[in-house]
Design a protein around this motif. Structure first.
Motif, PDB file in Angstrom:
ATOM      1  N   PRO A 148       0.790  -1.231   0.000  1.00 22.90           N
ATOM      2  CA  PRO A 148       0.000   0.000   0.000  1.00 22.90           C
ATOM      3  C   PRO A 148       0.832   1.296   0.000  1.00 22.90           C
ATOM      4  N   GLN A 149       2.084   1.218   0.464  1.00 29.93           N
ATOM      5  CA  GLN A 149       2.940   2.404   0.472  1.00 29.93           C
ATOM      6  C   GLN A 149       3.701   2.574  -0.853  1.00 29.93           C
ATOM      7  N   GLY A 150       3.523   1.642  -1.775  1.00 32.38           N
ATOM      8  CA  GLY A 150       4.207   1.719  -3.061  1.00 32.38           C
ATOM      9  C   GLY A 150       5.572   1.049  -3.084  1.00 32.38           C
ATOM     10  N   ASP A 151       5.910   0.336  -2.010  1.00 32.35           N
ATOM     11  CA  ASP A 151       7.187  -0.377  -1.949  1.00 32.35           C
ATOM     12  C   ASP A 151       7.043  -1.751  -2.590  1.00 32.35           C
ATOM     13  N   GLU A 152       8.079  -2.197  -3.273  1.00 27.87           N
ATOM     14  CA  GLU A 152       8.061  -3.505  -3.918  1.00 27.87           C
ATOM     15  C   GLU A 152       8.064  -4.616  -2.872  1.00 27.87           C
ATOM     16  N   VAL A 153       7.167  -5.586  -3.025  1.00 23.22           N
ATOM     17  CA  VAL A 153       7.137  -6.728  -2.114  1.00 23.22           C
ATOM     18  C   VAL A 153       7.858  -7.929  -2.725  1.00 23.22           C
ATOM     19  N   ASN A 154       8.226  -7.813  -3.980  1.00 24.51           N
ATOM     20  CA  ASN A 154       9.050  -8.822  -4.635  1.00 24.51           C
ATOM     21  C   ASN A 154      10.070  -8.082  -5.497  1.00 24.51           C
ATOM     22  N   ALA A 155      11.161  -8.725  -5.817  1.00 19.87           N
ATOM     23  CA  ALA A 155      12.129  -8.107  -6.717  1.00 19.87           C
ATOM     24  C   ALA A 155      11.463  -7.954  -8.082  1.00 19.87           C
ATOM     25  N   PRO A 156      11.661  -6.832  -8.759  1.00 19.07           N
ATOM     26  CA  PRO A 156      11.077  -6.669 -10.092  1.00 19.07           C
ATOM     27  C   PRO A 156      11.533  -7.813 -11.003  1.00 19.07           C
ATOM     28  N   VAL A 157      10.579  -8.341 -11.780  1.00 16.49           N
ATOM     29  CA  VAL A 157      10.850  -9.494 -12.627  1.00 16.49           C
ATOM     30  C   VAL A 157      10.826  -9.078 -14.092  1.00 16.49           C
ATOM     31  N   PRO A 158      11.970  -9.178 -14.786  1.00 20.47           N
ATOM     32  CA  PRO A 158      11.991  -8.836 -16.210  1.00 20.47           C
ATOM     33  C   PRO A 158      11.522 -10.010 -17.068  1.00 20.47           C
ATOM     34  N   ALA A 159      10.928  -9.684 -18.219  1.00 19.55           N
ATOM     35  CA  ALA A 159      10.502 -10.729 -19.161  1.00 19.55           C
ATOM     36  C   ALA A 159      10.464 -10.141 -20.563  1.00 19.55           C
ATOM     37  N   SER A 160      10.689 -10.993 -21.531  1.00 21.42           N
ATOM     38  CA  SER A 160      10.567 -10.637 -22.938  1.00 21.42           C
ATOM     39  C   SER A 160       9.341 -11.375 -23.457  1.00 21.42           C
ATOM     40  N   LEU A 161       8.309 -10.617 -23.888  1.00 13.48           N
ATOM     41  CA  LEU A 161       7.043 -11.221 -24.287  1.00 13.48           C
ATOM     42  C   LEU A 161       6.836 -11.145 -25.793  1.00 13.48           C
ATOM     43  N   SER A 162       6.592 -12.281 -26.394  1.00 15.35           N
ATOM     44  CA  SER A 162       6.242 -12.345 -27.810  1.00 15.35           C
ATOM     45  C   SER A 162       4.821 -11.826 -27.983  1.00 15.35           C
ATOM     46  N   PRO A 163       4.426 -11.446 -29.198  1.00 17.29           N
ATOM     47  CA  PRO A 163       3.048 -10.997 -29.410  1.00 17.29           C
ATOM     48  C   PRO A 163       2.037 -12.041 -28.911  1.00 17.29           C
ATOM     49  N   GLY A 164       1.073 -11.589 -28.129  1.00 17.00           N
ATOM     50  CA  GLY A 164       0.042 -12.461 -27.593  1.00 17.00           C
ATOM     51  C   GLY A 164       0.430 -13.240 -26.354  1.00 17.00           C
ATOM     52  N   GLN A 165       1.685 -13.179 -25.941  1.00 18.06           N
ATOM     53  CA  GLN A 165       2.147 -13.957 -24.786  1.00 18.06           C
ATOM     54  C   GLN A 165       1.675 -13.338 -23.477  1.00 18.06           C
ATOM     55  N   LEU A 166       1.352 -14.205 -22.507  1.00 19.32           N
ATOM     56  CA  LEU A 166       0.934 -13.804 -21.162  1.00 19.32           C
ATOM     57  C   LEU A 166       2.040 -14.150 -20.180  1.00 19.32           C
ATOM     58  N   PHE A 167       2.275 -13.261 -19.207  1.00 15.47           N
ATOM     59  CA  PHE A 167       3.298 -13.468 -18.184  1.00 15.47           C
ATOM     60  C   PHE A 167       2.687 -13.112 -16.841  1.00 15.47           C
ATOM     61  N   SER A 168       2.956 -13.909 -15.807  1.00 23.12           N
ATOM     62  CA  SER A 168       2.384 -13.680 -14.482  1.00 23.12           C
ATOM     63  C   SER A 168       3.455 -13.668 -13.405  1.00 23.12           C
ATOM     64  N   VAL A 169       3.240 -12.804 -12.403  1.00 29.65           N
ATOM     65  CA  VAL A 169       4.069 -12.752 -11.202  1.00 29.65           C
ATOM     66  C   VAL A 169       3.105 -12.832 -10.023  1.00 29.65           C
ATOM     67  N   SER A 170       3.423 -13.665  -9.023  1.00 29.96           N
ATOM     68  CA  SER A 170       2.511 -13.810  -7.884  1.00 29.96           C
ATOM     69  C   SER A 170       3.202 -13.500  -6.570  1.00 29.96           C
ATOM     70  N   ASN A 171       2.366 -13.207  -5.555  1.00 31.85           N
ATOM     71  CA  ASN A 171       2.863 -12.902  -4.216  1.00 31.85           C
ATOM     72  C   ASN A 171       1.804 -13.292  -3.208  1.00 31.85           C
ATOM     73  N   ALA A 172       2.142 -14.230  -2.309  1.00 31.47           N
ATOM     74  CA  ALA A 172       1.183 -14.646  -1.284  1.00 31.47           C
ATOM     75  C   ALA A 172       0.992 -13.519  -0.270  1.00 31.47           C
ATOM     76  N   GLY A 173       2.080 -12.830   0.091  1.00 36.22           N
ATOM     77  CA  GLY A 173       2.025 -11.639   0.930  1.00 36.22           C
ATOM     78  C   GLY A 173       1.172 -11.758   2.184  1.00 36.22           C
ATOM     79  N   ALA A 174       1.123 -10.682   2.900  1.00 35.90           N
ATOM     80  CA  ALA A 174       0.297 -10.593   4.101  1.00 35.90           C
ATOM     81  C   ALA A 174      -1.066 -10.037   3.713  1.00 35.90           C
ATOM     82  N   THR A 175      -1.983 -10.043   4.663  1.00 39.17           N
ATOM     83  CA  THR A 175      -3.281  -9.435   4.389  1.00 39.17           C
ATOM     84  C   THR A 175      -3.062  -7.951   4.137  1.00 39.17           C
ATOM     85  N   GLY A 176      -3.959  -7.357   3.431  1.00 33.78           N
ATOM     86  CA  GLY A 176      -3.818  -5.949   3.091  1.00 33.78           C
ATOM     87  C   GLY A 176      -3.777  -5.768   1.593  1.00 33.78           C
ATOM     88  N   GLY A 177      -3.534  -4.559   1.163  1.00 34.96           N
ATOM     89  CA  GLY A 177      -3.599  -4.240  -0.248  1.00 34.96           C
ATOM     90  C   GLY A 177      -2.312  -4.487  -1.009  1.00 34.96           C
TER      91      GLY A 177
END
Length: 123
Positions: free
Chosen positions: A60-89
């Protein structure tokens, strides 16, 4: 004397994280979850060219909760990053090399069964 070489992964990360001209940033609004679940940030390449992206999930404060993840996406490709994190936003930030309209971004929460319980779109 032999010249020192920089590992390719470090060079790629440096290039992706150094906001080149023509880069755009897409954010989602914050999303909250209950006592369980996982936040998932999805990025889809909606353009006809390969796009370089860097994805981060933020607290909620705008701080990264995971290290930024780089990716190279081909046209139409989907990429996901997840975080179980604590309760909250959480929100999602995607930096794309190219115009904002070249990617579609969403943040959603899945419960323990993998079923989505809430979602927001990036802007």
């Amino acid at each position: 004397m032999k010249a020192a070489s920089v590992p390719a992964s470090i060079a790629v990360a440096w290039l992706l994280l150094s906001a080149p001209a023509g880069a755009a940033t897409v954010h989602t609004p914050p999303l909250t979850r209950g006592t369980s679940g996982t936040f998932v940030c999805n990025v889809a390449n909606a353009s006809t060219k390969t796009r370089e992206v860097v994805v981060a999930i933020l607290d909620p404060q705008g701080d990264e909760v995971n290290a930024p993840v780089p990716a190279s996406l081909s046209p139409g490709q989907l990429f996901s990053v997840s975080n179980a994190g604590a309760t909250g936003g959480r929100s999602c930030r995607v930096e794309v090399e190219g115009p904002r309209k070249s990617v579609r971004v969403s943040l959603y929460v899945v419960d323990a069964n993998g079923d989505p319980t809430a979602a927001v779109s990036g802007q």
